[in-house]
Design a protein around this motif. Structure first.
Motif, mmCIF file in Angstrom:
data_model
loop_
_atom_site.group_PDB
_atom_site.id
_atom_site.type_symbol
_atom_site.label_atom_id
_atom_site.label_comp_id
_atom_site.label_asym_id
_atom_site.label_seq_id
_atom_site.Cartn_x
_atom_site.Cartn_y
_atom_site.Cartn_z
ATOM 1 N N SER A 32 49.718 50.347 14.410
ATOM 2 C CA SER A 32 50.398 50.712 13.163
ATOM 3 C C SER A 32 51.737 49.984 13.158
ATOM 4 O O SER A 32 52.724 50.477 13.698
ATOM 5 C CB SER A 32 50.612 52.227 13.098
ATOM 6 O OG SER A 32 49.380 52.910 13.214
ATOM 7 N N TRP A 46 37.986 51.986 19.195
ATOM 8 C CA TRP A 46 37.502 52.502 20.473
ATOM 9 C C TRP A 46 37.100 51.324 21.352
ATOM 10 O O TRP A 46 36.509 50.359 20.887
ATOM 11 C CB TRP A 46 36.339 53.480 20.287
ATOM 12 C CG TRP A 46 35.383 53.134 19.176
ATOM 13 C CD1 TRP A 46 34.187 52.482 19.281
ATOM 14 C CD2 TRP A 46 35.555 53.431 17.775
ATOM 15 N NE1 TRP A 46 33.609 52.347 18.028
ATOM 16 C CE2 TRP A 46 34.416 52.914 17.091
ATOM 17 C CE3 TRP A 46 36.546 54.073 17.027
ATOM 18 C CZ2 TRP A 46 34.256 53.022 15.711
ATOM 19 C CZ3 TRP A 46 36.382 54.180 15.645
ATOM 20 C CH2 TRP A 46 35.254 53.665 15.009
ATOM 21 N N SER A 73 45.333 52.709 18.572
ATOM 22 C CA SER A 73 45.694 52.438 17.184
ATOM 23 C C SER A 73 46.821 51.432 17.136
ATOM 24 O O SER A 73 47.651 51.349 18.044
ATOM 25 C CB SER A 73 46.136 53.729 16.496
ATOM 26 O OG SER A 73 47.250 54.277 17.173
ATOM 27 N N HIS A 118 47.571 51.278 5.886
ATOM 28 C CA HIS A 118 49.002 51.570 5.882
ATOM 29 C C HIS A 118 49.623 50.958 4.621
ATOM 30 O O HIS A 118 49.132 49.951 4.112
ATOM 31 C CB HIS A 118 49.665 50.992 7.124
ATOM 32 C CG HIS A 118 49.254 51.681 8.390
ATOM 33 N ND1 HIS A 118 49.217 53.048 8.502
ATOM 34 C CD2 HIS A 118 48.855 51.204 9.590
ATOM 35 C CE1 HIS A 118 48.821 53.368 9.720
ATOM 36 N NE2 HIS A 118 48.586 52.274 10.400
ATOM 37 N N ILE A 178 49.526 53.186 19.862
ATOM 38 C CA ILE A 178 49.377 54.526 20.440
ATOM 39 C C ILE A 178 47.944 54.628 20.955
ATOM 40 O O ILE A 178 47.004 54.223 20.271
ATOM 41 C CB ILE A 178 49.670 55.625 19.401
ATOM 42 C CG1 ILE A 178 51.143 55.542 18.961
ATOM 43 C CG2 ILE A 178 49.364 57.013 19.967
ATOM 44 C CD1 ILE A 178 51.598 56.658 18.055
ATOM 45 N N LEU A 235 42.411 51.701 13.987
ATOM 46 C CA LEU A 235 42.175 52.701 15.033
ATOM 47 C C LEU A 235 40.831 52.324 15.645
ATOM 48 O O LEU A 235 39.819 52.285 14.941
ATOM 49 C CB LEU A 235 42.121 54.111 14.443
ATOM 50 C CG LEU A 235 41.814 55.227 15.445
ATOM 51 C CD1 LEU A 235 43.017 55.505 16.335
ATOM 52 C CD2 LEU A 235 41.425 56.511 14.726
ATOM 53 N N MET A 268 40.908 55.004 23.136
ATOM 54 C CA MET A 268 41.082 55.062 21.685
ATOM 55 C C MET A 268 42.478 54.501 21.438
ATOM 56 O O MET A 268 43.448 55.003 22.012
ATOM 57 C CB MET A 268 41.019 56.503 21.194
ATOM 58 C CG MET A 268 39.669 57.174 21.380
ATOM 59 S SD MET A 268 38.332 56.476 20.365
ATOM 60 C CE MET A 268 39.075 56.553 18.732
ATOM 61 N N ASP A 302 35.508 48.289 18.423
ATOM 62 C CA ASP A 302 35.140 48.491 17.027
ATOM 63 C C ASP A 302 36.047 49.594 16.506
ATOM 64 O O ASP A 302 36.653 50.320 17.301
ATOM 65 C CB ASP A 302 33.669 48.915 16.957
ATOM 66 C CG ASP A 302 33.108 48.862 15.553
ATOM 67 O OD1 ASP A 302 33.778 48.320 14.645
ATOM 68 O OD2 ASP A 302 31.988 49.371 15.351
ATOM 69 N N GLY A 303 36.163 49.715 15.207
ATOM 70 C CA GLY A 303 37.030 50.776 14.717
ATOM 71 C C GLY A 303 37.193 50.769 13.216
ATOM 72 O O GLY A 303 36.429 50.128 12.488
ATOM 73 N N PHE A 304 38.185 51.511 12.781
ATOM 74 C CA PHE A 304 38.495 51.635 11.358
ATOM 75 C C PHE A 304 39.737 50.814 11.034
ATOM 76 O O PHE A 304 40.705 50.814 11.799
ATOM 77 C CB PHE A 304 38.815 53.088 10.998
ATOM 78 C CG PHE A 304 37.648 54.019 11.068
ATOM 79 C CD1 PHE A 304 36.580 53.888 10.188
ATOM 80 C CD2 PHE A 304 37.612 55.045 11.992
ATOM 81 C CE1 PHE A 304 35.503 54.763 10.236
ATOM 82 C CE2 PHE A 304 36.542 55.929 12.061
ATOM 83 C CZ PHE A 304 35.484 55.782 11.180
ATOM 84 N N LEU A 305 39.730 50.163 9.881
ATOM 85 C CA LEU A 305 40.964 49.602 9.335
ATOM 86 C C LEU A 305 41.749 50.757 8.729
ATOM 87 O O LEU A 305 41.188 51.594 8.017
ATOM 88 C CB LEU A 305 40.637 48.601 8.224
ATOM 89 C CG LEU A 305 40.531 47.133 8.630
ATOM 90 C CD1 LEU A 305 40.346 46.284 7.391
ATOM 91 C CD2 LEU A 305 41.756 46.667 9.404
ATOM 92 N N LEU A 306 43.041 50.825 9.019
ATOM 93 C CA LEU A 306 43.877 51.889 8.457
ATOM 94 C C LEU A 306 44.690 51.303 7.293
ATOM 95 O O LEU A 306 45.336 50.261 7.439
ATOM 96 C CB LEU A 306 44.824 52.443 9.527
ATOM 97 C CG LEU A 306 44.168 53.030 10.785
ATOM 98 C CD1 LEU A 306 45.234 53.555 11.747
ATOM 99 C CD2 LEU A 306 43.199 54.146 10.435
#
Lengths: 366, 366
Positions: A87, A69, A85, A60, A100, A67, A83, A54-58
């Motif tokens: 990009s 977990w 990401s 960009h 990363i 990003l 964790m 699950d995570g956050f949409l970044l």
């Protein structure tokens, strides 16, 4: 890792380099492929709890990233959390890898952070190893030609890992970015293979095994046509990591045995998004537990839907930490405010000798 | 924190001690209370995405614990993730705090881990600060007597924080563990307050403000009777961190204004589990944005349902990192395998000068 519960072992890129230097990249990859196979073969859902990431949409500028977990718990022992990401413009914009990551290991008895290590190299390594495991189970044993669609960082370890389990003699490289396509030969020179820059059409026609590892945009797929593929082609689709991001044509999935690494996750963000649950084949664990059952598929079209499985992170983290410990690598740090009066948050902060700031030192001399 | 994207700043317990020594514990707490108040007052859900925490239940021998992740994203800037564990028998069994945590800060533009810091001290500090903010909004301004139910680590910072915003002149201490109850006076001696060990009945009768911060078992609550409380009592219920774990009697919640720190989380694991959603009052953000609206409640029974809010972790992490930077504290580590050829996972591992293993050094001399 039953060490001092007041200290955390940092395993940095320098430590990983020492491990690679000492073992050799081939031996390390072989060991990881073996360890992952064994972890899958003996997997028991009662003992190991793997969470869908699950995570956050970044947001960009040109293309979304994320990003996330990726947690997994071995009951009675440890929790591993990566964790990670994604990009897609990192290489171009920042000279940084697209992916990363850092991997953490926690003691389930106390919650203490036992170790923190780089996850960039570890992710490339374990994603390669996972494709090697799937490819060994599903590709034709006569496979000699591999096609790489997307020639970034992951392509390097895809090729390395699969080369360890198949006598590959020809590598076909395709990328929409000409620089990445051209430089793959240099980056994989350590394998001593013949790497040819080709058109996508030639790659699709001639490959026994294909790995797609692209930064295609959400909704921008598929990245191959799926026409004129060999009847026995095995495809490792590695690029999926976001809802809507897929690399393969739906028709290809429908005529192939599709093997997800982690079904509940693949249905959300893998190639499996494109098909109905009943069209999905055995997951990687089932495949490894029952290799004979799926052997006939080696002469037919197969797909490994590799979204990235937290169990793979658990395996590579444990393996690297074992080597770090064996070689006396890593740096022991007094990170958490623990070791003083457990009932007094201010205790350690008043005791000048409890954890001197200059106490950063190698875990063992080396 | 716009530093080198190839290095990570470690802020350890030693660094936090330097910050506390330099600023003084009172000034640090005052600054955190101000920063948290400001973050709540200006909170904008479009700019900041806070996730409800999630995690693993830990099968501790006598009583379950948990290991959880608490993520929050400031769009265009950073993601803060606290990994936090709750192990009720840590002090007794391992001499470790019940709550062990680490806070991480990631750059949303690249996914790079900017900094990793201790979260044990930071959690105690921010949980205290949150209670101070809620208590200032909801307790009677004439409050002088505070009752602490549960005299562990969190009680120390609850008392410290609330003491910063109320002229407390008497502290009543109650714990089912006689040692913890007796030692609270020693652990809070730096506050110069009169700490009395009392019965629960006396505490309930005489306190203007109560903080419950216990390790009561799931299903083992309530920890106070709720009878004979002062009509204007304000209670900070700090102990909830698991479904089924609650500290207050349901009848008390039903007659009080119940203010959750983070509603969606409190409904799952806070005191709010015990009541219907329509019985829940304003959340902490609403309270701080509209102090006048709720002022009349200062003469009535109020409850702050403090499960722990990721925004608090974001605020304390940013504050500590600002001080670490200002004071030249922290240790810069080349953790992630980044900084070489972004398209080659093996590049850095082949270049002996890229990130020497002995390069662990202080970010700036001090």
């Amino acid at each position: 890792m039953k060490s001092d519960a007041t200290r955390t072992l940092l395993v940095t890129r320098s430590d990983l380099r020492c491990i690679v230097e000492e073992l050799g990249a081939d031996a390390l990859m072989d060991e990881l492929i073996r360890a992952l196979t064994e972890a899958l073969r003996t997997f028991d859902g009662e003992l190991t709890e793997v969470r869908k990431r699950d995570g956050f949409l970044l947001d960009h500028p040109r293309q979304p990233g994320c990003l996330e977990w990726m947690p997994v718990m071995q009951r009675g022992s440890a929790v591993t959390v990566k964790m990670v990401s994604y990009s897609p413009f990192n290489p171009e914009a920042h000279g940084l890898p697209t992916i990363i990551a850092t991997n953490s290991l926690y003691d389930v008895n106390t919650g203490h952070l036992i170790a923190l290590m780089d996850g960039v190299f570890a992710t490339a390594l374990r994603t390669g190893a996972a494709s090697a495991v799937a490819t060994r189970a599903l590709a034709s044993p006569d496979s000699r030609v591999i096609g790489l669609v997307g020639c970034g960082a992951q392509a390097v370890t895809q090729l390395h890992a699969i080369r360890r389990v198949f006598p590959i003699n020809e590598v076909l490289a395709y990328d929409t970015n000409p620089e990445a396509q051209q430089s793959l030969a240099r980056r994989t020179a350590f394998l001593g293979l013949d790497v040819k820059v080709v058109t996508l059409a030639e790659l699709e026609e001639r490959s026994d095994i294909i790995c797609t590892a692209t930064s295609v945009a959400v909704g921008g797929g598929p990245v191959i046509s799926g026409k004129a593929l060999k009847p026995h082609v095995h495809i490792n689709a590695v690029g999926s990591d976001l809802p809507g991001k897929t690399e393969l044509p739906k028709e290809l999935l429908e005529r192939s045995l599709v093997c997800p690494d982690f079904l509940v996750q693949c249905l959300v963000e893998g190639e499996c998004q494109q098909i109905r649950p009943e069209q999905v084949g055995p997951d990687l664990t089932t495949l490894v537990k029952n290799p004979d059952v799926y052997e006939s598929w080696r002469q037919r079209s197969t797909v490994f839907d590799s979204t990235g499985y937290a169990l793979e992170d658990q395996v590579v983290t444990a393996l690297m930490l074992r080597h770090a410990e064996r070689l006396g690598l890593g740096t022991s740090v007094g990170l958490e405010t623990v070791g003083g009066d457990a009932l007094d948050p201010y205790a350690l902060l008043r005791e000048p000798d409890a954890a001197p700031v200059r106490d950063l030192r190698r875990a063992t001399g080396s």
